[in-house]
Design a protein around this motif. Sequence first.
Motif, PDB file in Angstrom:
ATOM      1  N   GLU A  23       0.833  -1.199   0.000  1.00  0.00           N
ATOM      2  CA  GLU A  23       0.000   0.000   0.000  1.00  0.00           C
ATOM      3  C   GLU A  23       0.870   1.253   0.000  1.00  0.00           C
ATOM      4  O   GLU A  23       0.532   2.258  -0.612  1.00  0.00           O
ATOM      5  N   ASP A  24       1.979   1.195   0.720  1.00  0.00           N
ATOM      6  CA  ASP A  24       2.930   2.314   0.770  1.00  0.00           C
ATOM      7  C   ASP A  24       4.296   1.785   0.329  1.00  0.00           C
ATOM      8  O   ASP A  24       5.041   1.231   1.130  1.00  0.00           O
ATOM      9  N   PRO A  25       4.648   1.912  -0.958  1.00  0.00           N
ATOM     10  CA  PRO A  25       5.917   1.359  -1.458  1.00  0.00           C
ATOM     11  C   PRO A  25       7.137   1.901  -0.725  1.00  0.00           C
ATOM     12  O   PRO A  25       8.096   1.172  -0.500  1.00  0.00           O
ATOM     13  N   SER A 138      14.371   6.863  -5.520  1.00  0.00           N
ATOM     14  CA  SER A 138      13.491   7.050  -6.665  1.00  0.00           C
ATOM     15  C   SER A 138      12.036   6.804  -6.286  1.00  0.00           C
ATOM     16  O   SER A 138      11.139   7.584  -6.641  1.00  0.00           O
ATOM     17  N   ILE A 139      11.791   5.728  -5.543  1.00  0.00           N
ATOM     18  CA  ILE A 139      10.415   5.383  -5.159  1.00  0.00           C
ATOM     19  C   ILE A 139       9.835   6.431  -4.223  1.00  0.00           C
ATOM     20  O   ILE A 139       8.681   6.841  -4.370  1.00  0.00           O
ATOM     21  N   ALA A 140      10.629   6.878  -3.246  1.00  0.00           N
ATOM     22  CA  ALA A 140      10.144   7.885  -2.303  1.00  0.00           C
ATOM     23  C   ALA A 140       9.772   9.176  -3.027  1.00  0.00           C
ATOM     24  O   ALA A 140       8.732   9.785  -2.751  1.00  0.00           O
ATOM     25  N   ARG A 142       8.947   9.543  -6.265  1.00  0.00           N
ATOM     26  CA  ARG A 142       7.769   9.320  -7.110  1.00  0.00           C
ATOM     27  C   ARG A 142       6.492   9.235  -6.295  1.00  0.00           C
ATOM     28  O   ARG A 142       5.444   9.768  -6.678  1.00  0.00           O
ATOM     29  N   PHE A 143       6.571   8.575  -5.133  1.00  0.00           N
ATOM     30  CA  PHE A 143       5.388   8.423  -4.291  1.00  0.00           C
ATOM     31  C   PHE A 143       4.941   9.778  -3.745  1.00  0.00           C
ATOM     32  O   PHE A 143       3.747  10.102  -3.742  1.00  0.00           O
ATOM     33  N   GLU A 144       5.906  10.597  -3.307  1.00  0.00           N
ATOM     34  CA  GLU A 144       5.568  11.926  -2.792  1.00  0.00           C
ATOM     35  C   GLU A 144       4.977  12.796  -3.896  1.00  0.00           C
ATOM     36  O   GLU A 144       4.011  13.536  -3.674  1.00  0.00           O
ATOM     37  N   SER A 145       5.547  12.698  -5.099  1.00  0.00           N
ATOM     38  CA  SER A 145       5.036  13.474  -6.225  1.00  0.00           C
ATOM     39  C   SER A 145       3.603  13.074  -6.570  1.00  0.00           C
ATOM     40  O   SER A 145       2.750  13.929  -6.834  1.00  0.00           O
ATOM     41  N   ALA A 146       3.333  11.767  -6.538  1.00  0.00           N
ATOM     42  CA  ALA A 146       1.980  11.289  -6.840  1.00  0.00           C
ATOM     43  C   ALA A 146       0.982  11.797  -5.805  1.00  0.00           C
ATOM     44  O   ALA A 146      -0.147  12.198  -6.143  1.00  0.00           O
ATOM     45  N   GLN A 147       1.385  11.789  -4.534  1.00  0.00           N
ATOM     46  CA  GLN A 147       0.491  12.277  -3.486  1.00  0.00           C
ATOM     47  C   GLN A 147       0.208  13.766  -3.657  1.00  0.00           C
ATOM     48  O   GLN A 147      -0.933  14.210  -3.488  1.00  0.00           O
ATOM     49  N   ASN A 148       1.240  14.533  -4.009  1.00  0.00           N
ATOM     50  CA  ASN A 148       1.049  15.974  -4.203  1.00  0.00           C
ATOM     51  C   ASN A 148       0.131  16.256  -5.389  1.00  0.00           C
ATOM     52  O   ASN A 148      -0.726  17.153  -5.333  1.00  0.00           O
ATOM     53  N   ARG A 149       0.297  15.480  -6.485  1.00  0.00           N
ATOM     54  CA  ARG A 149      -0.581  15.670  -7.640  1.00  0.00           C
ATOM     55  C   ARG A 149      -2.038  15.363  -7.286  1.00  0.00           C
ATOM     56  O   ARG A 149      -2.961  16.051  -7.719  1.00  0.00           O
ATOM     57  N   PHE A 150      -2.231  14.322  -6.487  1.00  0.00           N
ATOM     58  CA  PHE A 150      -3.591  13.963  -6.075  1.00  0.00           C
ATOM     59  C   PHE A 150      -4.222  15.086  -5.247  1.00  0.00           C
ATOM     60  O   PHE A 150      -5.391  15.437  -5.449  1.00  0.00           O
ATOM     61  N   LYS A 151      -3.439  15.650  -4.311  1.00  0.00           N
ATOM     62  CA  LYS A 151      -3.968  16.735  -3.481  1.00  0.00           C
ATOM     63  C   LYS A 151      -4.342  17.951  -4.322  1.00  0.00           C
ATOM     64  O   LYS A 151      -5.377  18.585  -4.100  1.00  0.00           O
ATOM     65  N   LEU A 152      -3.471  18.277  -5.307  1.00  0.00           N
ATOM     66  CA  LEU A 152      -3.754  19.432  -6.158  1.00  0.00           C
ATOM     67  C   LEU A 152      -5.015  19.222  -6.981  1.00  0.00           C
ATOM     68  O   LEU A 152      -5.868  20.103  -7.088  1.00  0.00           O
ATOM     69  N   ARG A 153      -5.131  18.044  -7.578  1.00  0.00           N
ATOM     70  CA  ARG A 153      -6.316  17.768  -8.388  1.00  0.00           C
ATOM     71  C   ARG A 153      -7.573  17.729  -7.546  1.00  0.00           C
ATOM     72  O   ARG A 153      -8.649  18.148  -7.987  1.00  0.00           O
ATOM     73  N   GLU A 154      -7.443  17.226  -6.326  1.00  0.00           N
ATOM     74  CA  GLU A 154      -8.591  17.201  -5.426  1.00  0.00           C
ATOM     75  C   GLU A 154      -9.023  18.620  -5.080  1.00  0.00           C
ATOM     76  O   GLU A 154     -10.225  18.919  -4.989  1.00  0.00           O
ATOM     77  N   MET A 155      -8.031  19.507  -4.906  1.00  0.00           N
ATOM     78  CA  MET A 155      -8.348  20.898  -4.584  1.00  0.00           C
ATOM     79  C   MET A 155      -8.997  21.596  -5.776  1.00  0.00           C
ATOM     80  O   MET A 155      -9.981  22.323  -5.636  1.00  0.00           O
ATOM     81  N   TYR A 156      -8.438  21.360  -6.993  1.00  0.00           N
ATOM     82  CA  TYR A 156      -8.985  22.002  -8.182  1.00  0.00           C
ATOM     83  C   TYR A 156     -10.438  21.613  -8.417  1.00  0.00           C
ATOM     84  O   TYR A 156     -11.264  22.444  -8.820  1.00  0.00           O
ATOM     85  N   ASN A 157     -10.726  20.346  -8.190  1.00  0.00           N
ATOM     86  CA  ASN A 157     -12.081  19.858  -8.477  1.00  0.00           C
ATOM     87  C   ASN A 157     -13.001  19.861  -7.262  1.00  0.00           C
ATOM     88  O   ASN A 157     -14.145  19.435  -7.357  1.00  0.00           O
TER      89      ASN A 157
END
Length: 222
Positions: A23-25, A138-140, A142-157
């Motif tokens: 669940e958390d790589p 690399s994994i850390a 990428r995982f942090e970047s994915a979480q940040n993108r999710f938060k931004l998209r959640e905020m936009y929508n």
Amino acid sequence: MGIFSRTRDIIAANFTDLLDKAEDPSKMIRMIILEMEETLVEVRASAARTIADQKEMRRHINKLGSLQESWTEKAELALSKGREDLAKAALVEKQKAADMAAQLDGEITVLDESLRASEEDIAKLTGKLREARTRQNSIATRFESAQNRFKLREMYNGPRMQDAFSRFEVMERRVDMAEGRADVAGMGAPPKTLEEEIAELKSSEKVEAELAAMKARFGRDG
């Protein structure tokens, strides 16, 4: 219970499969690295004990060699004095020492094979550990970047963003209405006095200031 059942499982491990199931790589790879480091320490400690055992056995073999020489001298002395029975007994003791030395030599050979296997395992474990550490960063990231993108998209929508823009539209409409009333009031009317024009400017400034304050508050909230 550990991720691996130690050395062989680590060497055969497919990190990609493990991370796909996690669940958390980033957390999983930290656990993998920790267990690999612990296993590497254990394998190295075992190899060190094997080397120490071999050194002790070789010292014992040297002592047995000296003992054989001593029994040989005693057998020769006894034989020179006509005591064949004592010479024979001395040679029996010499043979016991030789048999024990041969047994220890065989054990050293077995330990040599074990030590070579440990050296191979250490090399493979070190390689796997290096791979895991390389992938960890690399994994850390990428995982942090994915979480940040999710938060931004959640905020936009999200509803907060939509509500804020709805309030902007209401305020802009109020500004339009104020400007419209000012334009209509001027149609066919006598020229405005200086005080009237200044009063209108103040009224318009208040609306603009309220809109700017609302935008600033939204910017801080975001």
